[in-house]
Design an enzyme around this catalytic site. Structure first.
Site, PDB file in Angstrom:
ATOM      1  N   GLU A 199       6.233   7.686  -9.879  1.00 19.20           N
ATOM      2  CA  GLU A 199       5.073   6.865  -9.582  1.00 19.20           C
ATOM      3  C   GLU A 199       4.289   6.569 -10.856  1.00 19.20           C
ATOM      4  O   GLU A 199       4.255   7.411 -11.774  1.00 19.20           O
ATOM      5  CB  GLU A 199       4.125   7.597  -8.638  1.00 19.20           C
ATOM      6  CG  GLU A 199       4.740   8.030  -7.347  1.00 19.20           C
ATOM      7  CD  GLU A 199       3.741   8.759  -6.484  1.00 19.20           C
ATOM      8  OE1 GLU A 199       2.902   9.494  -7.016  1.00 19.20           O
ATOM      9  OE2 GLU A 199       3.820   8.581  -5.250  1.00 19.20           O
ATOM     10  N   HIS A 208       4.249  11.839 -10.919  1.00 24.04           N
ATOM     11  CA  HIS A 208       3.403  10.736 -11.348  1.00 24.04           C
ATOM     12  C   HIS A 208       3.007  11.010 -12.803  1.00 24.04           C
ATOM     13  O   HIS A 208       1.936  11.559 -13.052  1.00 24.04           O
ATOM     14  CB  HIS A 208       2.163  10.633 -10.463  1.00 24.04           C
ATOM     15  CG  HIS A 208       1.366   9.394 -10.703  1.00 24.04           C
ATOM     16  ND1 HIS A 208       0.770   8.681  -9.680  1.00 24.04           N
ATOM     17  CD2 HIS A 208       1.066   8.742 -11.842  1.00 24.04           C
ATOM     18  CE1 HIS A 208       0.124   7.639 -10.186  1.00 24.04           C
ATOM     19  NE2 HIS A 208       0.285   7.654 -11.491  1.00 24.04           N
ATOM     20  N   HIS A 210      -0.768  10.818  -0.110  1.00 25.56           N
ATOM     21  CA  HIS A 210      -2.054  11.217  -0.730  1.00 25.56           C
ATOM     22  C   HIS A 210      -2.900  12.013   0.256  1.00 25.56           C
ATOM     23  O   HIS A 210      -3.302  11.521   1.307  1.00 25.56           O
ATOM     24  CB  HIS A 210      -2.872  10.048  -1.283  1.00 25.56           C
ATOM     25  CG  HIS A 210      -3.802  10.503  -2.375  1.00 25.56           C
ATOM     26  ND1 HIS A 210      -3.479  10.459  -3.720  1.00 25.56           N
ATOM     27  CD2 HIS A 210      -5.017  11.073  -2.307  1.00 25.56           C
ATOM     28  CE1 HIS A 210      -4.481  10.955  -4.431  1.00 25.56           C
ATOM     29  NE2 HIS A 210      -5.430  11.339  -3.599  1.00 25.56           N
TER      30      HIS A 210
END
Ligand code: DXP
Ligand SMILES: NCC(=O)COP(=O)(O)O
Length: 256
Positions: A76, A44, A200
Protein backbone atom coordinates in the site's frame (compact mmCIF):
# COMPACT_ATOMS: atom_id res chain seq x y z
CA UNK A 1 -15.37 -16.89 -2.42
CA UNK A 2 -14.73 -16.42 1.32
CA UNK A 3 -13.33 -13.08 2.44
CA UNK A 4 -9.54 -13.26 2.52
CA UNK A 5 -7.52 -12.02 5.49
CA UNK A 6 -4.34 -10.09 4.71
CA UNK A 7 -2.24 -9.37 7.81
CA UNK A 8 -0.68 -5.90 7.84
CA UNK A 9 2.82 -5.98 9.41
CA UNK A 10 3.28 -2.22 9.94
CA UNK A 11 2.81 -2.40 13.72
CA UNK A 12 5.28 -5.29 14.05
CA UNK A 13 7.84 -3.20 12.15
CA UNK A 14 7.14 -0.19 14.37
CA UNK A 15 7.91 -2.26 17.48
CA UNK A 16 11.09 -3.63 15.86
CA UNK A 17 12.31 -0.13 15.00
CA UNK A 18 12.31 0.97 18.67
CA UNK A 19 15.83 -0.43 19.04
CA UNK A 20 18.68 -1.12 16.62
CA UNK A 21 17.88 -4.83 16.87
CA UNK A 22 16.33 -7.31 14.38
CA UNK A 23 13.47 -8.46 16.63
CA UNK A 24 10.51 -8.74 16.50
CA UNK A 25 11.19 -10.01 12.98
CA UNK A 26 8.67 -8.80 10.41
CA UNK A 27 9.24 -11.87 8.20
CA UNK A 28 9.07 -14.32 11.13
CA UNK A 29 5.76 -12.89 12.36
CA UNK A 30 4.57 -12.88 8.75
CA UNK A 31 5.50 -16.55 8.48
CA UNK A 32 3.52 -17.36 11.64
CA UNK A 33 0.53 -15.44 10.28
CA UNK A 34 0.60 -17.37 6.99
CA UNK A 35 1.13 -20.69 8.77
CA UNK A 36 -1.95 -19.86 10.88
CA UNK A 37 -4.01 -19.53 7.71
CA UNK A 38 -3.83 -15.86 6.71
CA UNK A 39 -4.27 -15.50 2.95
CA UNK A 40 -1.67 -12.78 2.54
CA UNK A 41 0.58 -10.09 3.99
CA UNK A 42 0.19 -6.33 3.65
CA UNK A 43 2.69 -3.53 4.25
CA UNK A 44 2.45 0.22 3.85
CA UNK A 45 6.08 1.43 3.42
CA UNK A 46 5.88 5.13 4.21
CA UNK A 47 8.51 7.54 2.78
CA UNK A 48 10.11 8.04 6.21
CA UNK A 49 10.27 4.26 6.83
CA UNK A 50 8.77 4.87 10.31
CA UNK A 51 7.79 1.22 10.45
CA UNK A 52 8.15 -1.02 7.38
CA UNK A 53 11.54 -0.48 5.79
CA UNK A 54 12.11 -0.72 2.04
CA UNK A 55 14.55 -3.56 2.80
CA UNK A 56 11.68 -5.57 4.37
CA UNK A 57 9.88 -5.88 1.05
CA UNK A 58 12.18 -8.32 -0.81
CA UNK A 59 12.33 -10.49 2.34
CA UNK A 60 8.52 -10.70 2.49
CA UNK A 61 8.42 -11.38 -1.24
CA UNK A 62 10.93 -14.24 -0.80
CA UNK A 63 9.00 -15.65 2.20
CA UNK A 64 5.83 -15.91 0.11
CA UNK A 65 7.58 -17.17 -3.03
CA UNK A 66 9.63 -19.81 -1.20
CA UNK A 67 7.14 -21.09 1.40
CA UNK A 68 3.60 -19.82 0.68
CA UNK A 69 3.15 -19.61 -3.10
CA UNK A 70 -0.66 -19.41 -2.78
CA UNK A 71 -0.47 -16.36 -0.50
CA UNK A 72 -0.64 -12.76 -1.76
CA UNK A 73 1.61 -9.79 -1.11
CA UNK A 74 -0.25 -6.46 -0.93
CA UNK A 75 1.78 -3.23 -0.89
CA UNK A 76 0.00 0.00 0.00
CA UNK A 77 1.08 3.57 -0.51
CA UNK A 78 0.93 6.88 -2.33
CA UNK A 79 1.97 6.38 -5.99
CA UNK A 80 5.02 8.62 -6.03
CA UNK A 81 7.69 7.67 -8.57
CA UNK A 82 9.79 6.22 -5.75
CA UNK A 83 6.85 4.14 -4.50
CA UNK A 84 6.02 2.85 -7.98
CA UNK A 85 9.66 1.86 -8.50
CA UNK A 86 9.68 0.09 -5.10
CA UNK A 87 6.49 -1.77 -6.00
CA UNK A 88 7.79 -2.82 -9.42
CA UNK A 89 10.97 -4.14 -7.82
CA UNK A 90 8.94 -6.39 -5.47
CA UNK A 91 6.11 -7.43 -7.82
CA UNK A 92 3.26 -7.82 -5.31
CA UNK A 93 0.06 -9.57 -6.38
CA UNK A 94 -1.86 -6.44 -5.36
CA UNK A 95 -1.05 -2.74 -4.97
CA UNK A 96 -3.39 -0.55 -2.93
CA UNK A 97 -2.99 3.13 -3.80
CA UNK A 98 -3.69 5.52 -0.92
CA UNK A 99 -3.81 9.38 -1.18
CA UNK A 100 -1.56 9.93 1.82
CA UNK A 101 0.71 12.90 2.36
CA UNK A 102 4.19 11.79 3.53
CA UNK A 103 3.66 13.52 6.89
CA UNK A 104 0.26 11.99 7.68
CA UNK A 105 0.11 10.10 11.00
CA UNK A 106 -1.94 7.36 9.29
CA UNK A 107 -4.28 6.83 6.35
CA UNK A 108 -7.47 8.76 7.02
CA UNK A 109 -9.25 9.31 3.66
CA UNK A 110 -9.84 7.87 0.26
CA UNK A 111 -9.17 9.29 -3.22
CA UNK A 112 -10.97 12.14 -4.96
CA UNK A 113 -11.58 9.80 -7.87
CA UNK A 114 -13.01 12.51 -10.15
CA UNK A 115 -10.46 15.20 -9.36
CA UNK A 116 -7.47 12.83 -9.53
CA UNK A 117 -8.81 10.55 -12.26
CA UNK A 118 -6.17 11.26 -14.91
CA UNK A 119 -3.32 10.78 -12.44
CA UNK A 120 -4.82 7.56 -11.10
CA UNK A 121 -5.51 6.24 -14.60
CA UNK A 122 -1.83 6.56 -15.51
CA UNK A 123 -0.73 4.83 -12.27
CA UNK A 124 -3.30 2.04 -12.67
CA UNK A 125 -2.30 1.45 -16.29
CA UNK A 126 1.41 1.28 -15.36
CA UNK A 127 0.83 -1.23 -12.53
CA UNK A 128 -1.69 -3.41 -14.38
CA UNK A 129 0.72 -3.43 -17.31
CA UNK A 130 3.13 -5.26 -15.01
CA UNK A 131 0.56 -7.85 -14.03
CA UNK A 132 -0.46 -6.45 -10.65
CA UNK A 133 -4.02 -6.15 -9.37
CA UNK A 134 -4.80 -2.56 -8.35
CA UNK A 135 -7.06 -1.44 -5.52
CA UNK A 136 -7.84 2.21 -4.72
CA UNK A 137 -8.51 3.47 -1.19
CA UNK A 138 -12.11 4.66 -1.06
CA UNK A 139 -14.08 6.82 1.34
CA UNK A 140 -17.10 5.12 2.94
CA UNK A 141 -19.40 7.76 1.44
CA UNK A 142 -17.96 7.70 -2.09
CA UNK A 143 -21.32 6.46 -3.33
CA UNK A 144 -22.36 5.83 -6.93
CA UNK A 145 -20.74 8.99 -8.30
CA UNK A 146 -17.41 8.26 -6.68
CA UNK A 147 -17.49 4.64 -7.80
CA UNK A 148 -18.25 5.68 -11.40
CA UNK A 149 -15.13 7.88 -11.32
CA UNK A 150 -13.11 5.05 -9.73
CA UNK A 151 -14.22 2.68 -12.49
CA UNK A 152 -13.01 5.17 -15.10
CA UNK A 153 -9.45 4.82 -13.75
CA UNK A 154 -9.35 1.16 -14.80
CA UNK A 155 -8.84 -0.10 -11.25
CA UNK A 156 -9.69 -3.71 -10.39
CA UNK A 157 -10.94 -3.06 -6.85
CA UNK A 158 -11.64 -0.38 -4.30
CA UNK A 159 -10.71 -0.68 -0.64
CA UNK A 160 -13.39 0.69 1.67
CA UNK A 161 -11.77 2.91 4.33
CA UNK A 162 -13.33 1.58 7.54
CA UNK A 163 -11.62 3.97 9.99
CA UNK A 164 -14.80 5.99 10.80
CA UNK A 165 -16.67 2.69 11.34
CA UNK A 166 -13.90 1.40 13.59
CA UNK A 167 -14.06 4.61 15.62
CA UNK A 168 -17.71 3.90 16.53
CA UNK A 169 -16.71 1.31 19.11
CA UNK A 170 -18.96 2.87 21.75
CA UNK A 171 -21.96 3.98 19.69
CA UNK A 172 -24.20 1.38 18.03
CA UNK A 173 -26.18 4.11 16.29
CA UNK A 174 -23.06 5.68 14.79
CA UNK A 175 -21.77 2.26 13.76
CA UNK A 176 -25.06 1.50 12.01
CA UNK A 177 -24.87 4.80 10.13
CA UNK A 178 -21.30 4.09 9.03
CA UNK A 179 -22.18 0.55 7.97
CA UNK A 180 -25.00 1.91 5.85
CA UNK A 181 -22.57 4.22 4.03
CA UNK A 182 -20.15 1.35 3.48
CA UNK A 183 -22.95 -0.92 2.22
CA UNK A 184 -24.17 1.68 -0.29
CA UNK A 185 -20.67 2.25 -1.67
CA UNK A 186 -19.99 -1.49 -1.80
CA UNK A 187 -23.30 -2.05 -3.64
CA UNK A 188 -22.30 0.61 -6.19
CA UNK A 189 -18.84 -0.95 -6.61
CA UNK A 190 -20.32 -4.43 -7.10
CA UNK A 191 -22.81 -3.08 -9.65
CA UNK A 192 -19.91 -1.48 -11.51
CA UNK A 193 -18.07 -4.80 -11.60
CA UNK A 194 -15.36 -3.74 -9.14
CA UNK A 195 -14.00 -6.00 -6.41
CA UNK A 196 -14.35 -4.71 -2.84
CA UNK A 197 -11.66 -4.84 -0.16
CA UNK A 198 -11.85 -3.15 3.24
CA UNK A 199 -9.48 -2.03 5.94
CA UNK A 200 -8.43 0.28 8.77
CA UNK A 201 -9.21 -0.15 12.47
CA UNK A 202 -11.04 -3.44 11.99
CA UNK A 203 -11.25 -5.77 14.98
CA UNK A 204 -12.74 -9.15 15.88
CA UNK A 205 -15.58 -7.20 17.53
CA UNK A 206 -16.52 -4.92 14.60
CA UNK A 207 -15.80 -7.30 11.70
CA UNK A 208 -19.19 -9.10 11.86
CA UNK A 209 -21.16 -5.87 11.45
CA UNK A 210 -19.16 -4.95 8.35
CA UNK A 211 -19.35 -8.40 6.74
CA UNK A 212 -23.08 -8.60 7.41
CA UNK A 213 -23.50 -5.43 5.32
CA UNK A 214 -20.93 -6.41 2.70
CA UNK A 215 -20.96 -10.25 2.63
CA UNK A 216 -18.90 -10.57 -0.55
CA UNK A 217 -15.84 -8.62 0.59
CA UNK A 218 -12.87 -9.99 -1.38
CA UNK A 219 -10.31 -9.11 1.32
CA UNK A 220 -9.89 -7.41 4.64
CA UNK A 221 -6.43 -6.13 5.51
CA UNK A 222 -5.92 -5.84 9.24
CA UNK A 223 -2.88 -4.76 11.22
CA UNK A 224 -3.32 -2.57 14.28
CA UNK A 225 -6.16 -4.51 15.91
CA UNK A 226 -4.69 -7.90 15.01
CA UNK A 227 -1.26 -6.95 16.35
CA UNK A 228 -2.88 -5.76 19.60
CA UNK A 229 -4.52 -9.19 19.86
CA UNK A 230 -1.20 -10.87 19.07
CA UNK A 231 0.31 -9.27 22.19
CA UNK A 232 -2.33 -11.15 24.17
CA UNK A 233 -2.93 -14.35 22.16
CA UNK A 234 0.23 -14.67 20.09
CA UNK A 235 0.28 -14.09 16.32
CA UNK A 236 -1.06 -17.58 15.58
CA UNK A 237 -3.90 -17.16 18.07
CA UNK A 238 -4.74 -13.66 16.82
CA UNK A 239 -4.89 -14.75 13.17
CA UNK A 240 -7.09 -17.74 14.08
CA UNK A 241 -9.45 -15.45 16.02
CA UNK A 242 -9.94 -13.26 12.97
CA UNK A 243 -10.31 -16.28 10.65
CA UNK A 244 -12.91 -17.76 13.01
CA UNK A 245 -14.79 -14.44 13.04
CA UNK A 246 -14.78 -14.42 9.22
CA UNK A 247 -15.93 -18.06 9.10
CA UNK A 248 -18.81 -17.27 11.44
CA UNK A 249 -19.76 -14.30 9.23
CA UNK A 250 -19.78 -16.60 6.21
CA UNK A 251 -22.01 -19.14 7.96
CA UNK A 252 -24.42 -16.36 8.97
CA UNK A 253 -24.45 -14.95 5.41
CA UNK A 254 -25.02 -18.43 3.91
CA UNK A 255 -27.93 -19.13 6.25
CA UNK A 256 -29.53 -15.69 5.78
C1 DXP B 1 -4.35 2.17 4.21
C2 DXP B 1 -4.67 1.90 5.62
O1 DXP B 1 -5.71 2.24 6.12
C3 DXP B 1 -3.71 1.16 6.41
O2 DXP B 1 -3.42 0.03 5.69
C4 DXP B 1 -2.39 1.80 6.59
O3 DXP B 1 -1.42 0.80 6.45
C5 DXP B 1 -2.24 2.34 7.95
O4 DXP B 1 -0.95 2.89 7.99
P1 DXP B 1 -0.17 2.96 9.37
O5 DXP B 1 0.04 1.55 9.85
O6 DXP B 1 1.09 3.71 8.99
O7 DXP B 1 -1.07 3.73 10.31
N1 LIG C 1 -5.61 -1.36 4.56
C1 LIG C 1 -5.80 -1.48 5.99
C2 LIG C 1 -4.64 -2.18 6.59
O1 LIG C 1 -3.80 -2.73 5.87
C3 LIG C 1 -4.47 -2.26 8.06
O2 LIG C 1 -5.10 -1.21 8.71
P1 LIG C 1 -5.11 -1.28 10.32
O3 LIG C 1 -5.81 -2.57 10.70
O4 LIG C 1 -3.69 -1.28 10.78
O5 LIG C 1 -5.88 -0.07 10.76
Amino acid sequence: MPTHLSVNLNAVALLRNRRDLPWPSVTHLGRIALQAGAHGLTVHPRPDERHVRFSDLPQIRALIDDWFPDAEFNIEGYPSEAFLDLVEANAPEQVTLVPDDPNQATSDHGWDFAGQGNFLRDCVQRLKGRGMRVSLFCDPDAGEEGIAAALATGTDRVELYTGPYGACHDSAAEAAAQVDLLRRTADAARAAGLGVNAGHDLTVANLPGLVAAVPDLAEVSIGHGLTADALEFGMEGAVKRFLLALDRCQVAADSA
